[in-house]
Design a protein around this motif. Structure first.
Motif, mmCIF file in Angstrom:
data_model
loop_
_atom_site.group_PDB
_atom_site.id
_atom_site.type_symbol
_atom_site.label_atom_id
_atom_site.label_comp_id
_atom_site.label_asym_id
_atom_site.label_seq_id
_atom_site.Cartn_x
_atom_site.Cartn_y
_atom_site.Cartn_z
ATOM 1 N N THR A 66 -14.492 12.732 -5.696
ATOM 2 C CA THR A 66 -14.501 11.385 -6.287
ATOM 3 C C THR A 66 -13.670 10.389 -5.481
ATOM 4 O O THR A 66 -13.287 9.342 -5.990
ATOM 5 C CB THR A 66 -13.971 11.445 -7.733
ATOM 6 O OG1 THR A 66 -12.627 11.955 -7.735
ATOM 7 C CG2 THR A 66 -14.857 12.326 -8.595
ATOM 8 N N LEU A 67 -13.397 10.696 -4.223
ATOM 9 C CA LEU A 67 -12.667 9.774 -3.368
ATOM 10 C C LEU A 67 -13.487 8.514 -3.099
ATOM 11 O O LEU A 67 -14.715 8.515 -3.227
ATOM 12 C CB LEU A 67 -12.339 10.446 -2.030
ATOM 13 C CG LEU A 67 -11.177 11.438 -2.018
ATOM 14 C CD1 LEU A 67 -11.190 12.249 -0.720
ATOM 15 C CD2 LEU A 67 -9.838 10.712 -2.189
ATOM 16 N N PRO A 68 -12.832 7.420 -2.687
ATOM 17 C CA PRO A 68 -13.577 6.225 -2.267
ATOM 18 C C PRO A 68 -14.422 6.531 -1.029
ATOM 19 O O PRO A 68 -14.306 7.628 -0.450
ATOM 20 C CB PRO A 68 -12.459 5.219 -1.940
ATOM 21 C CG PRO A 68 -11.254 5.726 -2.638
ATOM 22 C CD PRO A 68 -11.383 7.213 -2.666
ATOM 23 N N PRO A 69 -15.258 5.618 -0.578
ATOM 24 C CA PRO A 69 -16.057 5.849 0.630
ATOM 25 C C PRO A 69 -15.188 6.274 1.810
ATOM 26 O O PRO A 69 -14.046 5.814 1.949
ATOM 27 C CB PRO A 69 -16.715 4.492 0.878
ATOM 28 C CG PRO A 69 -16.803 3.859 -0.471
ATOM 29 C CD PRO A 69 -15.568 4.313 -1.190
ATOM 30 N N HIS B 73 -7.097 6.037 -4.541
ATOM 31 C CA HIS B 73 -7.845 4.943 -5.182
ATOM 32 C C HIS B 73 -6.920 3.740 -5.426
ATOM 33 O O HIS B 73 -7.312 2.586 -5.175
ATOM 34 C CB HIS B 73 -8.425 5.411 -6.517
ATOM 35 C CG HIS B 73 -9.775 6.045 -6.401
ATOM 36 N ND1 HIS B 73 -10.923 5.311 -6.204
ATOM 37 C CD2 HIS B 73 -10.160 7.353 -6.459
ATOM 38 C CE1 HIS B 73 -11.971 6.127 -6.141
ATOM 39 N NE2 HIS B 73 -11.531 7.369 -6.288
ATOM 40 N N LYS B 74 -5.733 4.013 -5.907
ATOM 41 C CA LYS B 74 -4.773 2.945 -6.179
ATOM 42 C C LYS B 74 -4.408 2.201 -4.893
ATOM 43 O O LYS B 74 -4.365 0.958 -4.854
ATOM 44 C CB LYS B 74 -3.524 3.547 -6.823
ATOM 45 C CG LYS B 74 -2.459 2.540 -7.205
ATOM 46 C CD LYS B 74 -1.268 3.254 -7.837
ATOM 47 C CE LYS B 74 -0.145 2.271 -8.165
ATOM 48 N NZ LYS B 74 1.044 2.976 -8.728
ATOM 49 N N ALA C 77 -5.065 -1.820 -3.332
ATOM 50 C CA ALA C 77 -3.985 -2.640 -2.778
ATOM 51 C C ALA C 77 -4.284 -3.081 -1.348
ATOM 52 O O ALA C 77 -3.799 -4.119 -0.897
ATOM 53 C CB ALA C 77 -2.672 -1.858 -2.826
ATOM 54 N N ALA C 78 -5.078 -2.289 -0.648
ATOM 55 C CA ALA C 78 -5.373 -2.576 0.757
ATOM 56 C C ALA C 78 -6.601 -3.457 0.938
ATOM 57 O O ALA C 78 -7.028 -3.689 2.079
ATOM 58 C CB ALA C 78 -5.565 -1.266 1.514
ATOM 59 N N VAL D 133 0.832 -1.201 0.000
ATOM 60 C CA VAL D 133 0.000 0.000 0.000
ATOM 61 C C VAL D 133 0.869 1.254 0.000
ATOM 62 O O VAL D 133 0.563 2.237 -0.696
ATOM 63 C CB VAL D 133 -0.945 -0.020 1.215
ATOM 64 C CG1 VAL D 133 -1.682 1.302 1.332
ATOM 65 C CG2 VAL D 133 -1.932 -1.168 1.089
ATOM 66 N N GLN D 134 1.941 1.254 0.775
ATOM 67 C CA GLN D 134 2.838 2.411 0.793
ATOM 68 C C GLN D 134 3.445 2.674 -0.578
ATOM 69 O O GLN D 134 3.606 3.830 -1.001
ATOM 70 C CB GLN D 134 3.942 2.186 1.829
ATOM 71 C CG GLN D 134 3.479 2.309 3.264
ATOM 72 C CD GLN D 134 4.546 1.931 4.263
ATOM 73 O OE1 GLN D 134 5.448 1.138 3.959
ATOM 74 N NE2 GLN D 134 4.454 2.470 5.468
#
Length: 411
Positions: free
Chosen positions: A69-72, A139-140, A144-145, A37-38
C-alpha cells in the motif's frame, strides 16, 4: 552481526545519485521542505554501520503485506533518495532500486522489484506491524514533500529527459472497429434496399417496414462515431509524428502542442506546402467543422447551425458562417449528416499519412507502439532512424528489446 549498507557487492552498475538542478532552488526553501519531511518520516531513518541485520538479509528479505500500500514508486524514490539522501544500493537482478532503512532498531528494505514496490523484512509475519508503521510514515512524509514533487515535475517539463506515452495503437484500433461496423451496416443496408416487411395488424390494416431505412440510419450514426474516433486518433498521433520529425524537443513543446488546435497539430506533423497534403488538410478541416464540431457541441455547433428564422415562406435555415465572419448571416440547409464522403476521405488520408517521409514513423508509432523519448530528439537518434524504413525497423526492434528487459528488470 552488523552489515554495512553502503553497497551491494554483486552490483557493478552502482552509482551515487546526485539530484539535478538543486542550484536553481532557493537553499532556504529546500531546507524548509527537507526539515518538514524529516520530521514527518521520523523515526524511520537510513540504515548505516550501526544497523544490525541477519546474514544474507539483502538477498533473503521477504515482501510484507503492508508494503503493498505504499505510494507510487517514483514518489517514494524521490522522497527517500532525492530529497532525504537515503542510500540507493542500485540495480540488481529483478530489482530496479533498493533503499535500506531502519525502524525500531530493525533493518528493512524499500525496494522496487519486478512485481512492484514493497517493504521487505527479515522476519515475516513478525515484522508486519513495523512494516505497516513504515508505510504510514512514508505516506505522511510524501504529503509533506508535495512542493518538492511539484517542482520536480515542473523542472522535468522544461527539459528533454521525458518519455511521451504512446496510445496511438489503441486509438487506431478503436477507429478501425468503428469503420468496420459502419461498413458492415452500410453493406447490409445496400443488400436489403429492395426488401419490404409487411405486418398485418388486422383484417383491414397492415404496416410496411423497409429494413434498409433503419440500417442506413444506423450506418450514419456509426459513421459519425468513426469520424469522432478519427479526430481523436489524429490529435494524438500528430504529436508523435512531430516529435519524430524533431518539431518537439522538450516537455514544454509537447504540452504546448497538446493544447493547440487540431489544425496546428496537423501542421506540426505534415508539410502543408505539399499540394496533396494541403488538399487533405482543407477537406478534413471542413469535415471537422461541419460534422465533428457540430455533433460535439450538442448538435448546435459553434456558429448557430440549429437556427431557423420565421418568414412568410415558413421556417428558413439560418447558418452563421464560420469564425471568419460571425456578423453576416446566410441561408442554408443546416449540417447534413452524410458520412460516406467523409469516411472515404478518412481512409484516403490514413494511407497518405503513412506514406513518403512519414512511412518510418508508422513503424515506431503504430506497429511497435513505442513511447517517444525526447532525449532522442536532442541527440539525433530519431533523425537518423527516420532516414529509411529499414533504419527505423532496426532501431524500433532494438528499443522494444530494451523495453522488454527493463519491464522484466533483467539488469
Amino acid at each position: 552481526m552488523s552489515i554495512w549498507f553502503g553497497m551491494r557487492v554483486q552490483v557493478p552498475c552502482f552509482e551515487w545519485y546526485v539530484p539535478e538542478r538543486w542550484a536553481t532552488l532557493n537553499s532556504e526553501q529546500i531546507e524548509t521542505v527537507r526539515t518538514r519531511v524529516q520530521k514527518a518520516i521520523s523515526p524511520l531513518k537510513p540504515a548505516d554501520f550501526s544497523t544490525r541485520a541477519p546474514k544474507g538479509f539483502l538477498f533473503n528479505a521477504k515482501r510484507t503485506d503492508a508494503g503493498r500500500t505504499l505510494p507510487p514508486y517514483y514518489l517514494v524514490y524521490f522522497l527517500l533518495v532525492d530529497l532525504l539522501g537515503f542510500t540507493n544500493l542500485g540495480q540488481f537482478e529483478k530489482v530496479a532500486w533498493s533503499v535500506p532503512v531502519e525502524y525500531d532498531g530493525r533493518p528493512f528494505l524499500v525496494e522496487h522489484r519486478k512485481f512492484g514496490l514493497g517493504v521487505f523484512a527479515a522476519n515475516v509475519p513478525e515484522d508486519e506491524q513495523a512494516a505497516a508503521e513504515i508505510v504510514r510514515l512514508i505516506h505522511k512524509a510524501t504529503k509533506a514533500a508535495q512542493p518538492y514533487f511539484d517542482w520536480k515535475a515542473e523542472q522535468a517539463a522544461k527539459a528533454s529527459q521525458l518519455n511521451v506515452v504512446n496510445r496511438s495503437p489503441e486509438l487506431f484500433e478503436r477507429l478501425n472497429f468503428s469503420l468496420a461496423l459502419y461498413a458492415d451496416r452500410q453493406q447490409e443496408a445496400e443488400g436489403r434496399k429492395d426488401e419490404r416487411v409487411v405486418t398485418h395488424l388486422s383484417e383491414m390494416s397492415y404496416a410496411v417496414a423497409f429494413p434498409a431505412v433503419e440500417l442506413s440510419r444506423e450506418a450514419k450514426w456509426l459513421g459519425l462515431s468513426a469520424i469522432e474516433c478519427f479526430f481523436s486518433w489524429t490529435e494524438h498521433v500528430f504529436i508523435h509524428i512531430a516529435i519524430l520529425r524533431g518539431s518537439c524537443a522538450t516537455g514544454e513543446d509537447v504540452a504546448k502542442l497538446a493544447k493547440a488546435e487540431w489544425a496546428e497539430k496537423f501542421k506540426a506533423a505534415l508539410d502543408i506546402t505539399d499540394p496533396t497534403t494541403k488538399q487533405f488538410y482543407d477537406q478534413l478541416a471542413i469535415v471537422r467543422r461541419q460534422l465533428r464540431n457540430f455533433v460535439a457541441h450538442g448538435a448546435f455547433g459553434k456558429d448557430g447551425e440549429a437556427f431557423h428564422f420565421h418568414s412568410t415562406a415558413g421556417a428558413v435555415p439560418m447558418l452563421l458562417p464560420h469564425r471568419r465572419d460571425r456578423v453576416a448571416l446566410k441561408f442554408g440547409q443546416g449540417v447534413d449528416f452524410v458520412a460516406a464522403e467523409a469516411i472515404a476521405l478518412i481512409r484516403q488520408f490514413i494511407d497518405h499519412l503513412w506514406s513518403g517521409p512519414r512511412e518510418p514513423a508508422k513503424i515506431h508509432i503504430q506497429e511497435f507502439g513505442l513511447p517517444l523519448n525526447l532525449t532522442k530528439v536532442v541527440n539525433g537518434d530519431y533523425t537518423r532512424a527516420m532516414t529509411s524504413v529499414e533504419d527505423m525497423e532496426s532501431y524500433a526492434d532494438h528499443q522494444a528489446h530494451l523495453n522488454a528487459l527493463y519491464a522484466n528488470m533483467d539488469f
